[in-house]
Write an enzyme that holds these catalytic residues in place. Sequence first.
Site, PDB file in Angstrom:
ATOM      1  N   ASN A 224      -7.713   3.293  -5.284  1.00 29.61           N
ATOM      2  CA  ASN A 224      -8.035   1.889  -5.531  1.00 29.61           C
ATOM      3  C   ASN A 224      -7.191   1.284  -6.649  1.00 29.61           C
ATOM      4  O   ASN A 224      -7.553   0.235  -7.203  1.00 29.61           O
ATOM      5  CB  ASN A 224      -9.526   1.747  -5.873  1.00 29.61           C
ATOM      6  CG  ASN A 224     -10.412   2.059  -4.684  1.00 29.61           C
ATOM      7  OD1 ASN A 224     -10.155   1.616  -3.573  1.00 29.61           O
ATOM      8  ND2 ASN A 224     -11.458   2.841  -4.913  1.00 29.61           N
TER       9      ASN A 224
ATOM     10  N   GLU B 233       0.829  -1.211   0.000  1.00 32.85           N
ATOM     11  CA  GLU B 233       0.000   0.000   0.000  1.00 32.85           C
ATOM     12  C   GLU B 233       0.863   1.259   0.000  1.00 32.85           C
ATOM     13  O   GLU B 233       0.470   2.289  -0.560  1.00 32.85           O
ATOM     14  CB  GLU B 233      -0.939  -0.002   1.205  1.00 32.85           C
ATOM     15  CG  GLU B 233      -2.076  -1.019   1.124  1.00 32.85           C
ATOM     16  CD  GLU B 233      -3.210  -0.587   0.186  1.00 32.85           C
ATOM     17  OE1 GLU B 233      -3.105   0.486  -0.453  1.00 32.85           O
ATOM     18  OE2 GLU B 233      -4.199  -1.335   0.090  1.00 32.85           O
TER      19      GLU B 233
ATOM     20  N   HIS C  61      -6.859  -2.418  -6.866  1.00 33.35           N
ATOM     21  CA  HIS C  61      -7.796  -3.032  -5.932  1.00 33.35           C
ATOM     22  C   HIS C  61      -8.930  -3.800  -6.609  1.00 33.35           C
ATOM     23  O   HIS C  61      -9.490  -4.714  -6.015  1.00 33.35           O
ATOM     24  CB  HIS C  61      -8.372  -1.967  -4.996  1.00 33.35           C
ATOM     25  CG  HIS C  61      -7.414  -1.542  -3.925  1.00 33.35           C
ATOM     26  ND1 HIS C  61      -6.164  -1.037  -4.200  1.00 33.35           N
ATOM     27  CD2 HIS C  61      -7.523  -1.545  -2.569  1.00 33.35           C
ATOM     28  CE1 HIS C  61      -5.553  -0.744  -3.061  1.00 33.35           C
ATOM     29  NE2 HIS C  61      -6.351  -1.046  -2.065  1.00 33.35           N
TER      30      HIS C  61
ATOM     31  N   ARG D 262     -10.843  10.309  -5.261  1.00 30.85           N
ATOM     32  CA  ARG D 262     -10.494   9.313  -4.244  1.00 30.85           C
ATOM     33  C   ARG D 262     -10.426   7.908  -4.824  1.00 30.85           C
ATOM     34  O   ARG D 262      -9.737   7.038  -4.301  1.00 30.85           O
ATOM     35  CB  ARG D 262     -11.496   9.364  -3.091  1.00 30.85           C
ATOM     36  CG  ARG D 262     -11.154   8.409  -1.950  1.00 30.85           C
ATOM     37  CD  ARG D 262     -11.970   8.705  -0.716  1.00 30.85           C
ATOM     38  NE  ARG D 262     -11.702   7.733   0.337  1.00 30.85           N
ATOM     39  CZ  ARG D 262     -12.099   7.859   1.589  1.00 30.85           C
ATOM     40  NH1 ARG D 262     -12.778   8.929   1.958  1.00 30.85           N
ATOM     41  NH2 ARG D 262     -11.835   6.935   2.483  1.00 30.85           N
TER      42      ARG D 262
ATOM     43  N   LYS E 238      -2.766  10.459   1.157  1.00 27.60           N
ATOM     44  CA  LYS E 238      -4.165  10.060   1.308  1.00 27.60           C
ATOM     45  C   LYS E 238      -4.991  11.198   1.889  1.00 27.60           C
ATOM     46  O   LYS E 238      -6.133  11.424   1.467  1.00 27.60           O
ATOM     47  CB  LYS E 238      -4.280   8.817   2.194  1.00 27.60           C
ATOM     48  CG  LYS E 238      -5.723   8.318   2.280  1.00 27.60           C
ATOM     49  CD  LYS E 238      -5.848   6.887   2.720  1.00 27.60           C
ATOM     50  CE  LYS E 238      -7.287   6.420   2.586  1.00 27.60           C
ATOM     51  NZ  LYS E 238      -7.470   5.004   2.984  1.00 27.60           N
TER      52      LYS E 238
END
Length: 360
Positions: free
Chosen positions: A248, A188, A251, A244, A230
């Site tokens: 992802n 991450e 993801h 936002r 973030k």
Amino acid sequence: MSGVRHVDVGGAQPYRIAIGDGLLRDGAALAEHVRGRHVFVVSDAHVAPLYALRVVDALQAARPDLRCIVSCIPAGESAKTLERFGELVRELADFGATRDACVVALGGGVVGDLAGFVAACWMRGIDCVQLPTTLLAMVDSSVGGKTAVDMPQGKNLVGAFHPPRAVFADTATLQTLPDRELRAGLAEVVKYGAIRDAGFLEWLDAHSEDLLARDADALAEAIARSCAHKAEIVARDPFERGERALLNFGHTFAHAIESEQGYGGLNHGEAVAVGMVCAARLSARLGLASDADATHLESLLTRFGLPVAVPAGLSSPALVARMRLDKKAAAGGLRFILWRGTGQAEIIPNVDEQSVAAVL
């Protein structure tokens, strides 16, 4: 406390992230965010024996009037269910938790997501303080207010946006983190460089050995820089209606892999590492970026000891079917976060399923 780094998250409900060594012992700082007398600490079977009593003792030393209870859930993604959510809500009811109660999420991403969802729903929303104890939770799930539980059909399908009152990332907890979980968190961290900061990706490349050796300064710097990225995005787009979604990256692939494996194969960070490589390869296939960028990303993730290929035994049709139910899919078809090279992520709608299957 000296040596503590802070990152402020703006927006309608601003809060501060504190990053430093020994924060779980700072009862005064923790208690500052408890408005009432009821504190409901949610932790798991791995973390609670190490840190739950420390947190409760610190809180009660600072505020002797506090009533604290600890609820310990099983460790792992399989605990993040509606059934477990119901059990925690019933515990809150038995505790007599009032509107000014505070839920404290002490653990990794599963604990943070589940406890945050409980806080979001009890009496239509009470305070939550996030105490992440894994690198992945420190840089991702504890920040931004996303809370959720999983269903058999997919990951994080039931949840709410519920920003915490504060986040305390005690880097001392990373010394007890299993190597596999440390590497999962680094996936991450790499993501932030991949989506918006090529310079950060170069820094990670140069400091990979320090990070794997758990050098305190290197870890604190990586956490602070990740959280700052973030925080900027979340403040501008708190409900993921635009920018936002860039968070992802990888993801859509990752969640499909996790769901198809029944949350018993790759952990989340490992699946994200594979997903980012798939997203980079898909970007190249669609002519958005070069294969060289994907190869560089794959090389860095490999250096961190992370998987970079879809696990054997998972079929492309099954994974694509999972993606159709993903929260990031839209009525018009599959939507992916892809890139035009390092640091240049974009939202790409209506991606051809045959291209996705070919990458898989």
